[in-house]
Design a protein around this motif. Structure first.
Motif, PDB file in Angstrom:
ATOM      1  N   ASP A  39      -2.654 -53.418 -61.814  1.00 12.79           N
ATOM      2  CA  ASP A  39      -2.776 -53.314 -63.261  1.00 12.79           C
ATOM      3  C   ASP A  39      -1.582 -52.554 -63.823  1.00 12.79           C
ATOM      4  O   ASP A  39      -1.128 -51.565 -63.242  1.00 12.79           O
ATOM      5  CB  ASP A  39      -4.069 -52.584 -63.631  1.00 12.79           C
ATOM      6  CG  ASP A  39      -4.194 -52.377 -65.137  1.00 12.79           C
ATOM      7  OD1 ASP A  39      -4.167 -53.380 -65.863  1.00 12.79           O
ATOM      8  OD2 ASP A  39      -4.293 -51.215 -65.562  1.00 12.79           O
ATOM      9  N   TYR A  98      -1.551 -52.282 -67.492  1.00 11.59           N
ATOM     10  CA  TYR A  98      -2.010 -51.863 -68.817  1.00 11.59           C
ATOM     11  C   TYR A  98      -2.292 -50.367 -68.856  1.00 11.59           C
ATOM     12  O   TYR A  98      -1.829 -49.656 -69.732  1.00 11.59           O
ATOM     13  CB  TYR A  98      -3.302 -52.600 -69.184  1.00 11.59           C
ATOM     14  CG  TYR A  98      -3.094 -53.889 -69.932  1.00 11.59           C
ATOM     15  CD1 TYR A  98      -3.874 -54.191 -71.035  1.00 11.59           C
ATOM     16  CD2 TYR A  98      -2.135 -54.810 -69.531  1.00 11.59           C
ATOM     17  CE1 TYR A  98      -3.715 -55.383 -71.724  1.00 11.59           C
ATOM     18  CE2 TYR A  98      -1.962 -55.989 -70.204  1.00 11.59           C
ATOM     19  CZ  TYR A  98      -2.747 -56.275 -71.305  1.00 11.59           C
ATOM     20  OH  TYR A  98      -2.572 -57.454 -71.985  1.00 11.59           O
ATOM     21  N   ASP A 118      -9.334 -59.567 -64.460  1.00 11.80           N
ATOM     22  CA  ASP A 118      -9.494 -60.253 -65.738  1.00 11.80           C
ATOM     23  C   ASP A 118      -8.243 -61.052 -66.086  1.00 11.80           C
ATOM     24  O   ASP A 118      -7.120 -60.569 -65.876  1.00 11.80           O
ATOM     25  CB  ASP A 118      -9.750 -59.248 -66.868  1.00 11.80           C
ATOM     26  CG  ASP A 118     -11.228 -58.943 -67.045  1.00 11.80           C
ATOM     27  OD1 ASP A 118     -12.034 -59.393 -66.209  1.00 11.80           O
ATOM     28  OD2 ASP A 118     -11.568 -58.251 -68.020  1.00 11.80           O
ATOM     29  N   GLU A 156      -6.347 -61.758 -68.961  1.00  8.81           N
ATOM     30  CA  GLU A 156      -6.241 -61.180 -70.295  1.00  8.81           C
ATOM     31  C   GLU A 156      -5.358 -62.029 -71.201  1.00  8.81           C
ATOM     32  O   GLU A 156      -4.259 -62.437 -70.830  1.00  8.81           O
ATOM     33  CB  GLU A 156      -5.678 -59.759 -70.159  1.00  8.81           C
ATOM     34  CG  GLU A 156      -4.822 -59.240 -71.280  1.00  8.81           C
ATOM     35  CD  GLU A 156      -5.596 -58.876 -72.545  1.00  8.81           C
ATOM     36  OE1 GLU A 156      -6.803 -59.139 -72.617  1.00  8.81           O
ATOM     37  OE2 GLU A 156      -4.957 -58.343 -73.451  1.00  8.81           O
ATOM     38  N   ALA A 215      -5.411 -61.813 -78.350  1.00 10.89           N
ATOM     39  CA  ALA A 215      -6.804 -62.171 -78.102  1.00 10.89           C
ATOM     40  C   ALA A 215      -7.184 -63.422 -78.886  1.00 10.89           C
ATOM     41  O   ALA A 215      -6.666 -63.666 -79.983  1.00 10.89           O
ATOM     42  CB  ALA A 215      -7.709 -61.005 -78.492  1.00 10.89           C
ATOM     43  N   ALA A 235      -5.215 -58.468 -65.458  1.00 17.69           N
ATOM     44  CA  ALA A 235      -5.443 -57.089 -65.891  1.00 17.69           C
ATOM     45  C   ALA A 235      -6.699 -56.493 -65.266  1.00 17.69           C
ATOM     46  O   ALA A 235      -7.630 -57.209 -64.879  1.00 17.69           O
ATOM     47  CB  ALA A 235      -5.559 -57.026 -67.415  1.00 17.69           C
ATOM     48  N   ASN A 244      -8.828 -54.118 -70.008  1.00 15.39           N
ATOM     49  CA  ASN A 244      -9.075 -55.256 -70.886  1.00 15.39           C
ATOM     50  C   ASN A 244     -10.217 -54.965 -71.859  1.00 15.39           C
ATOM     51  O   ASN A 244     -10.145 -55.268 -73.045  1.00 15.39           O
ATOM     52  CB  ASN A 244      -9.399 -56.495 -70.047  1.00 15.39           C
ATOM     53  CG  ASN A 244      -9.387 -57.778 -70.857  1.00 15.39           C
ATOM     54  OD1 ASN A 244      -8.896 -57.822 -71.974  1.00 15.39           O
ATOM     55  ND2 ASN A 244      -9.946 -58.823 -70.288  1.00 15.39           N
ATOM     56  N   ARG A 245     -11.272 -54.341 -71.360  1.00 14.35           N
ATOM     57  CA  ARG A 245     -12.415 -54.028 -72.225  1.00 14.35           C
ATOM     58  C   ARG A 245     -12.044 -52.999 -73.289  1.00 14.35           C
ATOM     59  O   ARG A 245     -12.564 -53.029 -74.400  1.00 14.35           O
ATOM     60  CB  ARG A 245     -13.588 -53.492 -71.401  1.00 14.35           C
ATOM     61  CG  ARG A 245     -14.098 -54.382 -70.298  1.00 14.35           C
ATOM     62  CD  ARG A 245     -14.675 -55.704 -70.778  1.00 14.35           C
ATOM     63  NE  ARG A 245     -15.262 -56.441 -69.670  1.00 14.35           N
ATOM     64  CZ  ARG A 245     -14.599 -57.251 -68.862  1.00 14.35           C
ATOM     65  NH1 ARG A 245     -13.308 -57.440 -69.054  1.00 14.35           N
ATOM     66  NH2 ARG A 245     -15.209 -57.887 -67.885  1.00 14.35           N
ATOM     67  N   LYS A 248      -9.344 -52.866 -74.829  1.00  7.92           N
ATOM     68  CA  LYS A 248      -8.619 -53.580 -75.870  1.00  7.92           C
ATOM     69  C   LYS A 248      -9.559 -54.441 -76.718  1.00  7.92           C
ATOM     70  O   LYS A 248      -9.506 -54.410 -77.949  1.00  7.92           O
ATOM     71  CB  LYS A 248      -7.539 -54.469 -75.249  1.00  7.92           C
ATOM     72  CG  LYS A 248      -6.898 -55.406 -76.278  1.00  7.92           C
ATOM     73  CD  LYS A 248      -6.033 -56.451 -75.611  1.00  7.92           C
ATOM     74  CE  LYS A 248      -5.565 -57.489 -76.623  1.00  7.92           C
ATOM     75  NZ  LYS A 248      -4.719 -58.530 -76.008  1.00  7.92           N
TER      76      LYS A 248
END
Length: 261
Positions: free
Chosen positions: A137, A139, A162, A164, A168, A198, A203-204, A206
């Motif tokens: 990752d 991020y 994820d 990503e 979005a 990601a 991710n969550r 974001k």
């Protein structure tokens, strides 16, 4: 005859719809011309964590963004953005990645963003992850207890990674994709430039937020901005005022840190 009478008639509405389509087509043509000059074959964000554009180039890109009020979420579902599509040239996976035509864009993105000797079977599209390989990752996420950047996760199970969307899908919908056809939304959802492997926690955090409310806190921030802006331009998606301001501020910060070449 008054313009209001014309615009309210069936013929008037047809003319307005045609004019709007022509404007979108013109914006897309100009934007893609600019992107071609910048770097049309830039590697995906997972395979190249650093930004690839110069300070002038990113400045020019941000300047072309169309500022407009966000649209509503009325009618939105993720199903309006068909994914995962099979790997087609239009999705932008180049080089050896283009040969995996039976696999989905998610499968190919996973191969692209892997660390170590991860393989993808071109016939079964199964990923093989040897010891020491996986997905790193970039991020990062802020630990709610400490308020500090948490440790970057290294994930070895592909099912726990994820896919990503940098822009979005809900954000794309609010920014103009609601008025695009299904084929355009399919391309947004499967575009190599808009995908990155990601950590689910990152991710969550974001969700569907735009840069006015979320930017990666870790070392992928400047590359994220580059890809976000390019995707918005490529598909003639708008930015709202707060989003545009946040992008300009973030670009200035990346320039000060020397992360745009």
């Amino acid at each position: 005859m008054k313009w209001s009478s014309v615009s309210g008639s069936p013929v008037g509405r047809a003319v307005l719809a045609l004019a709007a389509a022509m404007v979108v087509a013109l914006v897309v043509t100009v934007a893609n011309s600019l992107l071609d000059k910048v770097n049309p074959t830039a590697p995906g964000p997972g395979s190249a964590g650093a930004a690839t554009v110069s300070g002038k180039e990113i400045g020019d890109l941000v300047a072309t963004l169309v500022v407009a009020k966000e649209g509503p979420m009325t009618g939105y579902t993720r199903e309006k953005f068909p994914h995962w599509d099979t790997n087609k040239p239009e999705h932008g996976f180049t080089g050896d990645l283009a040969t995996y035509t039976k696999c989905t864009s998610r499968d190919v993105m996973m191969l692209r963003d892997a660390t170590g000797k991860v393989t993808l079977d071109p016939k079964t599209c199964e990923l093989t992850v040897p010891t020491g390989a996986g997905w790193q990752d970039r991020y990062g996420f802020i630990d709610k207890k400490t308020g500090q950047l948490g440790p970057y996760k290294f994930i070895t199970d592909p099912s726990k990674v994820d896919a990503e969307h940098i822009v979005a899908l809900a954000e794309a919908w609010r920014s103009g994709a609601a008025d695009r056809d299904e084929d355009t939304r399919r391309r947004i959802a499967n575009d190599a430039m808009n995908l990155v492997a990601a950590d689910p926690s990152a991710n969550r955090s974001k969700g569907d937020q735009d840069p006015a409310n979320y930017l990666p806190p870790g070392n992928f921030r400047c590359a994220y901005i580059e890809h976000y802006v390019k995707v918005k331009i490529k598909y003639a998606l708008t930015v709202d005022t707060a989003e545009h301001t946040a992008l300009r501020t973030a670009v200035d910060d990346c320039l000060r840190r020397g992360e745009f070449k």
